[in-house]
Design a protein around this motif. Structure first.
Motif, mmCIF file in Angstrom:
data_model
loop_
_atom_site.group_PDB
_atom_site.id
_atom_site.type_symbol
_atom_site.label_atom_id
_atom_site.label_comp_id
_atom_site.label_asym_id
_atom_site.label_seq_id
_atom_site.Cartn_x
_atom_site.Cartn_y
_atom_site.Cartn_z
ATOM 1 N N VAL A 203 9.245 2.195 5.558
ATOM 2 C CA VAL A 203 7.791 2.299 5.466
ATOM 3 C C VAL A 203 7.275 1.223 4.528
ATOM 4 C CG1 VAL A 203 5.829 3.782 4.881
ATOM 5 C CG2 VAL A 203 7.936 4.805 5.766
ATOM 6 N N MET A 204 6.148 0.644 4.885
ATOM 7 C CA MET A 204 5.419 -0.249 3.981
ATOM 8 C C MET A 204 3.965 0.179 4.000
ATOM 9 S SD MET A 204 7.026 -4.060 4.630
ATOM 10 C CE MET A 204 6.708 -4.612 2.949
ATOM 11 N N GLY A 205 3.314 0.042 2.863
ATOM 12 C CA GLY A 205 1.928 0.463 2.831
ATOM 13 C C GLY A 205 1.233 0.090 1.546
ATOM 14 N N TRP A 206 0.049 0.661 1.403
ATOM 15 C CA TRP A 206 -0.807 0.366 0.254
ATOM 16 C C TRP A 206 -1.401 1.654 -0.319
ATOM 17 C CZ3 TRP A 206 -1.372 -4.602 -1.513
ATOM 18 C CH2 TRP A 206 -0.923 -5.611 -0.666
ATOM 19 N N TYR A 207 -1.346 1.739 -1.622
ATOM 20 C CA TYR A 207 -2.073 2.753 -2.369
ATOM 21 C C TYR A 207 -3.152 2.033 -3.175
ATOM 22 C CZ TYR A 207 0.994 6.829 -1.743
ATOM 23 O OH TYR A 207 1.671 7.911 -1.240
ATOM 24 N N ARG A 208 -4.079 2.784 -3.692
ATOM 25 C CA ARG A 208 -5.065 2.226 -4.614
ATOM 26 C C ARG A 208 -5.371 3.238 -5.708
ATOM 27 N NH1 ARG A 208 -10.463 2.063 -0.696
ATOM 28 N NH2 ARG A 208 -10.785 4.331 -0.581
ATOM 29 N N GLN A 209 -5.793 2.695 -6.828
ATOM 30 C CA GLN A 209 -6.172 3.541 -7.952
ATOM 31 C C GLN A 209 -7.441 3.004 -8.576
ATOM 32 O OE1 GLN A 209 -3.122 4.161 -10.921
ATOM 33 N NE2 GLN A 209 -4.111 6.035 -11.609
ATOM 34 N N ALA A 210 -8.492 3.790 -8.485
ATOM 35 C CA ALA A 210 -9.767 3.437 -9.091
ATOM 36 C C ALA A 210 -9.777 3.932 -10.533
ATOM 37 C CB ALA A 210 -10.909 4.052 -8.304
ATOM 38 N N PRO A 211 -10.606 3.340 -11.371
ATOM 39 C CA PRO A 211 -10.668 3.767 -12.778
ATOM 40 C C PRO A 211 -10.958 5.265 -12.903
ATOM 41 C CG PRO A 211 -11.861 1.719 -12.483
ATOM 42 C CD PRO A 211 -11.489 2.192 -11.112
ATOM 43 N N GLY A 212 -10.135 5.947 -13.660
ATOM 44 C CA GLY A 212 -10.336 7.366 -13.888
ATOM 45 C C GLY A 212 -9.922 8.275 -12.754
ATOM 46 N N LYS A 213 -9.298 7.696 -11.728
ATOM 47 C CA LYS A 213 -8.888 8.504 -10.568
ATOM 48 C C LYS A 213 -7.394 8.383 -10.340
ATOM 49 C CE LYS A 213 -13.290 8.327 -8.079
ATOM 50 N NZ LYS A 213 -13.939 8.061 -6.768
ATOM 51 N N GLN A 214 -6.891 9.312 -9.558
ATOM 52 C CA GLN A 214 -5.472 9.280 -9.211
ATOM 53 C C GLN A 214 -5.206 8.229 -8.136
ATOM 54 O OE1 GLN A 214 -4.367 13.300 -8.124
ATOM 55 N NE2 GLN A 214 -3.748 13.756 -10.222
ATOM 56 N N ARG A 215 -3.976 7.786 -8.102
ATOM 57 C CA ARG A 215 -3.584 6.846 -7.063
ATOM 58 C C ARG A 215 -3.617 7.558 -5.718
ATOM 59 N NH1 ARG A 215 1.566 2.976 -8.114
ATOM 60 N NH2 ARG A 215 0.355 2.747 -10.036
ATOM 61 N N GLU A 216 -4.161 6.893 -4.696
ATOM 62 C CA GLU A 216 -4.272 7.513 -3.384
ATOM 63 C C GLU A 216 -3.754 6.561 -2.304
ATOM 64 O OE1 GLU A 216 -8.407 8.292 -2.567
ATOM 65 O OE2 GLU A 216 -8.922 6.170 -2.474
ATOM 66 N N LEU A 217 -3.213 7.163 -1.254
ATOM 67 C CA LEU A 217 -2.712 6.368 -0.134
ATOM 68 C C LEU A 217 -3.884 5.796 0.650
ATOM 69 C CD1 LEU A 217 -0.333 5.448 1.672
ATOM 70 C CD2 LEU A 217 -0.661 7.568 2.957
ATOM 71 N N VAL A 218 -3.833 4.493 0.905
ATOM 72 C CA VAL A 218 -4.852 3.836 1.710
ATOM 73 C C VAL A 218 -4.387 3.725 3.162
ATOM 74 C CG1 VAL A 218 -6.179 1.716 2.057
ATOM 75 C CG2 VAL A 218 -5.657 2.513 -0.273
ATOM 76 N N ALA A 219 -3.201 3.174 3.338
ATOM 77 C CA ALA A 219 -2.670 2.993 4.686
ATOM 78 C C ALA A 219 -1.176 2.740 4.598
ATOM 79 C CB ALA A 219 -3.348 1.819 5.399
ATOM 80 N N ARG A 220 -0.478 3.110 5.653
ATOM 81 C CA ARG A 220 0.950 2.833 5.706
ATOM 82 C C ARG A 220 1.352 2.573 7.153
ATOM 83 N NH1 ARG A 220 3.667 7.043 7.957
ATOM 84 N NH2 ARG A 220 2.897 9.173 7.623
ATOM 85 N N VAL A 221 2.471 1.886 7.307
ATOM 86 C CA VAL A 221 3.008 1.641 8.641
ATOM 87 C C VAL A 221 4.511 1.839 8.563
ATOM 88 C CG1 VAL A 221 3.032 -0.861 8.151
ATOM 89 C CG2 VAL A 221 3.252 -0.055 10.506
ATOM 90 N N ILE A 222 5.036 2.618 9.506
ATOM 91 C CA ILE A 222 6.473 2.856 9.525
ATOM 92 C C ILE A 222 7.135 1.835 10.447
ATOM 93 C CG2 ILE A 222 6.179 5.285 9.011
ATOM 94 C CD1 ILE A 222 6.843 5.915 11.907
ATOM 95 N N SER A 223 8.443 1.856 10.495
ATOM 96 C CA SER A 223 9.185 0.804 11.174
ATOM 97 C C SER A 223 8.837 0.689 12.640
ATOM 98 C CB SER A 223 10.687 1.029 11.010
ATOM 99 O OG SER A 223 11.042 2.294 11.515
#
Length: 120
Positions: free
Chosen positions: A32-52
């Motif tokens: 799997v490869m993907g992206w998370y993001r974390q905004a100031p004061g917030k928890q890290r969240e999954l943005v998008a992912r793609v599996i093999s």
């Protein structure tokens, strides 16, 4: 194994950015490869992912605006972000679930984070 991300920056609302991430090192396969993001004061969240198998998953907040793509031959994953909104402002982290060479276990690796700022 290392993940190197790039492509963040400052953009006005409605604009576009493209993030790229490359995995290198002792890699047998990547599940799997993907992206998370974390905004100031917030928890890290999954943005998008793609599996093999090129199956993708997006957070509801980015569906229709972001597109994730993967190049298995280069071990890279890109995130095309269109119609950006101020609420997309965050540090974006790429990640990958990788099986290293001569190992039968999957490990989770993170890139260093790249900052995306969307002005209103």
């Amino acid at each position: 194994v290392q993940l190197q991300a790039c492509g963040g920056g400052l953009v006005q609302a409605g604009g576009s950015l493209r993030l790229s991430c490359a995995a290198s090192g002792n890699i047998f396969s990547i599940n799997v490869m993907g992206w998370y993001r974390q905004a100031p004061g917030k928890q890290r969240e999954l943005v998008a992912r793609v599996i093999s198998g090129d199956t993708t998953k997006y957070d509801d907040s980015v569906k229709g605006r972001f597109t994730i793509s993967r190049d298995n031959s280069k071990n890279t994953v890109d995130l095309q972000m269109n119609s950006l909104k101020p609420e997309d402002t965050a540090v974006y982290y790429c990640y990958a679930e990788i099986i290293p060479n001569r190992v039968t276990q999957t490990f989770l690796y993170w890139g260093q984070g790249t900052e995306v700022t969307v002005s209103s």
